[in-house]
Scaffold this motif. Sequence first.
Motif: not given
Length: 170
Positions: A76-83, A92-100, A149-153
Amino acid sequence: MFQSSKMSRYDYLASDSSLRTILESHNADELKKMVALLPGVKLKAPRKADLVEVLVRALLGGGIVGLWARLKALEQSAVAEAVYSDDGMFDSGAFHAKYGALPVFTIKQENHWQSDPTLLGLFIPPISFQGRGVPADLREKLRAFVPEPAEAKLSTLEQIPNNPPRKWTS
């Protein structure tokens, strides 16, 4: 006058990126695997056009909320990030950095050269050579109920830890 047929790297942004167009770029075998992910859908000897129509109705119709609810939290987070990205593409790089971690889009079959899509692959399908993204019309539909999605921290430290110097080894 001769016109160059060379495509600019930004031409895909102006092209038709509707769900139907993206699904029509897949072959019938790939579409059958996608349709198999939909609950209660059984088709006997479907044509490619039938498969595309079933997927478009399922994803742009009222059943999209039920499909969304079946996704795991990371998906669901992946969908939210793309949407909510500027271009609808999944980074994928930004997603992996944000969510691990990265979500799973396909499951390899035993022969290792074929794969089956996961439910997430319906929401973020491959878009030719560009990677994965949410089609424009599907993005509009998903924005009605998918939370932003939540802001990256970044984690910060008050003071740099005092670590002993590294010992170099060969």
